[in-house]
Scaffold this active site. Structure first.
Site, mmCIF file in Angstrom:
data_model
loop_
_atom_site.group_PDB
_atom_site.id
_atom_site.type_symbol
_atom_site.label_atom_id
_atom_site.label_comp_id
_atom_site.label_asym_id
_atom_site.label_seq_id
_atom_site.Cartn_x
_atom_site.Cartn_y
_atom_site.Cartn_z
ATOM 1 N N SER A 193 19.656 26.757 -7.774
ATOM 2 C CA SER A 193 20.553 26.020 -8.665
ATOM 3 C C SER A 193 20.905 24.634 -8.134
ATOM 4 O O SER A 193 21.299 23.760 -8.910
ATOM 5 C CB SER A 193 21.837 26.821 -8.905
ATOM 6 O OG SER A 193 22.518 27.073 -7.695
ATOM 7 N N ASP B 120 34.001 25.501 -7.114
ATOM 8 C CA ASP B 120 32.596 25.259 -6.811
ATOM 9 C C ASP B 120 32.506 24.081 -5.845
ATOM 10 O O ASP B 120 32.597 22.916 -6.245
ATOM 11 C CB ASP B 120 31.810 24.969 -8.086
ATOM 12 C CG ASP B 120 30.322 24.753 -7.818
ATOM 13 O OD1 ASP B 120 29.921 24.787 -6.637
ATOM 14 O OD2 ASP B 120 29.570 24.543 -8.785
ATOM 15 N N HIS C 15 27.792 22.881 -5.548
ATOM 16 C CA HIS C 15 27.071 21.961 -6.426
ATOM 17 C C HIS C 15 27.796 20.612 -6.480
ATOM 18 O O HIS C 15 28.823 20.422 -5.818
ATOM 19 C CB HIS C 15 26.928 22.581 -7.812
ATOM 20 C CG HIS C 15 26.196 23.884 -7.793
ATOM 21 N ND1 HIS C 15 26.859 25.100 -7.703
ATOM 22 C CD2 HIS C 15 24.879 24.162 -7.824
ATOM 23 C CE1 HIS C 15 25.958 26.074 -7.682
ATOM 24 N NE2 HIS C 15 24.753 25.539 -7.751
#
Length: 420
Positions: free
Chosen positions: A153, A395, A398
């Protein structure tokens, strides 16, 4: 003494690259694995897409190498990957309004982030400048070509940045989308350029163990067999940007033939725990061997994007960890000393090994983003990743779009220009 004075890099010989050494390290920790049974599908996906919070202690110094594409003569003192973030008020090339392909989870402003200073910095390499991304120049270089990102990802995060940058020049056509939105193909018809996302967890073939009818989060990895999800497309590719790491921060068993040769985060008397870096090394070695032995891949260019660090503070993803900073670290706040640099060093060593074994016109190089991104704790979505079912989780793996991750494509273009 400045950071740059401390980090003078002696050169060495690589046929298409330059190498060097550094001695600085970052000292960070990860917590003990935390397996949650019965989570919702969304929570499971988040765990799998991001770094499992596992403690990884380095007890020895690592001889670290820096690999660079061989520069043109006028750039022979330019180290693209060694530098600092400096103030810059030109702003991002795109916005969350001008790029229609930003996924909700990376659209930090749409999700409520108010500060914008994290966009007002640019990466300044030693002894030279890194030009801003030029979509026209990029598309001219890759005209008639196919480029694939191979990874997880975070690789998808990278390609999403590239799509936003390129769409300011030409809007791509969605050519393929699988049922899980993992494997994607975009086509830029004006330039006949094809961009692919080839999803892989481990680069090699992996199987999750099922215990009492439930997924266990424990994986068996087979070093003799690469993941066909990316390998079957190799013959059609001109450029590859390959990366991997975050899926290895969990319990895995490494198989060679019929034997279990090592493990990660296991506690068994007859199996040696060799650690994350060893498992990753074996996976990259298998992947590069596959590329080098691909008979239909003459002329393929393979670039390894090095490890992208997370920045959890005051806990981890499942214990209230956050990433609320709004500006970069300076060099005084970075102590190069833990697992991020062991992984990065290993990756660079393996791409150098692959380059030395290069066959049939194949080329290998590196996009060394680790140092730059260690300084950017302000660039993650944090709480602004838009998941209504996981409020309270952050998060910090990312990267926001737009954001510091866009420099990866500045570097990618600079490397492609040197190869062109």
């Amino acid at each position: 003494m400045t950071m740059h004075e401390k980090m003078k890099l002696p050169s060495c010989s690589c046929s298409a690259f330059k190498c060097g050494k550094k001695d600085r390290w970052l000292n960070m920790e990860r917590p003990i694995p935390f397996l949650l049974i019965g989570l919702t599908t969304i929570l499971s996906v988040f765990i799998l897409y991001t770094l499992n919070p596992l403690k990884f202690v380095i007890e020895h110094n690592i001889d670290q190498k820096l690999l660079l594409i061989k520069p043109h003569k006028e750039e022979d003192k330019c180290d693209l990957f060694n530098g600092n973030w400096v103030p810059d008020f030109e702003g991002s090339i795109y916005t969350n309004s001008s790029c229609a392909t930003i996924p909700t989870s990376k659209n930090c402003f749409r999700n409520g982030r108010k500060d914008q200073d994290f966009l007002n910095w640019r990466w300044k390499p030693e002894r030279c400048d890194l030009p801003r991304f030029d979509a026209t120049a990029y598309l001219d270089i890759v005209r008639g070509k196919t480029l694939a990102f191979i990874g997880d990802s975070v690789a998808r995060n990278h390609i999403e940045s590239l799509l936003c940058l390129l769409s300011q020049k030409e809007v791509p056509v969605d050519a393929y989308l699988d049922s899980e939105d993992r494997n994607r193909i975009w086509h830029f018809p004006v330039h006949n350029f094809t961009l692919k996302m080839l999803w892989t967890k481990f680069l090699v073939h992996g199987e999750e163990r099922v215990i009492n009818g439930s997924s266990s989060g424990i994986f068996d990895l087979y070093l003799d067999k690469v993941d066909e999800n990316w390998a079957r497309d190799l013959h059609s590719l001109d450029y590859v940007v390959i990366s991997d790491a975050h899926w290895f921060f969990r319990q895995v068993y490494l198989h060679r033939g019929s034997n279990v040769v090592a493990c990660v985060y296991c506690n068994e008397a007859n199996v040696t725990d060799r650690g994350v870096a060893f498992a990753l090394r074996m996976a990259f070695r298998a992947a590069f061997s596959q590329i080098n032995h691909c008979n239909k891949c003459k002329g393929i260019v393979t670039l390894l994007r090095t490890f992208s660090p997370s920045h959890f503070e005051n806990g981890f993803w499942n214990t209230g960890g956050s990433c609320n900073r709004t500006s970069p670290y300076n060099d005084q706040k970075i102590n190069f000393g833990a697992y991020e640099w062991e992984i990065r060093s290993m990756q660079v060593e393996e791409i150098e090994r692959a380059e030395k074994r290069g066959k049939k016109g194949k080329s290998f190089g590196v996009l060394d983003v680790t140092m730059a991104m260690l300084m950017r704790p302000d660039g993650h979505p944090g709480a602004f990743w838009g998941n209504q079912w996981m409020k309270g989780y952050n998060d910090c793996v990312h990267w926001c779009l737009p954001g510091p991750i866009d420099v990866w494509n500045d570097l990618l273009l600079a490397v492609l220009r040197r190869l062109d």
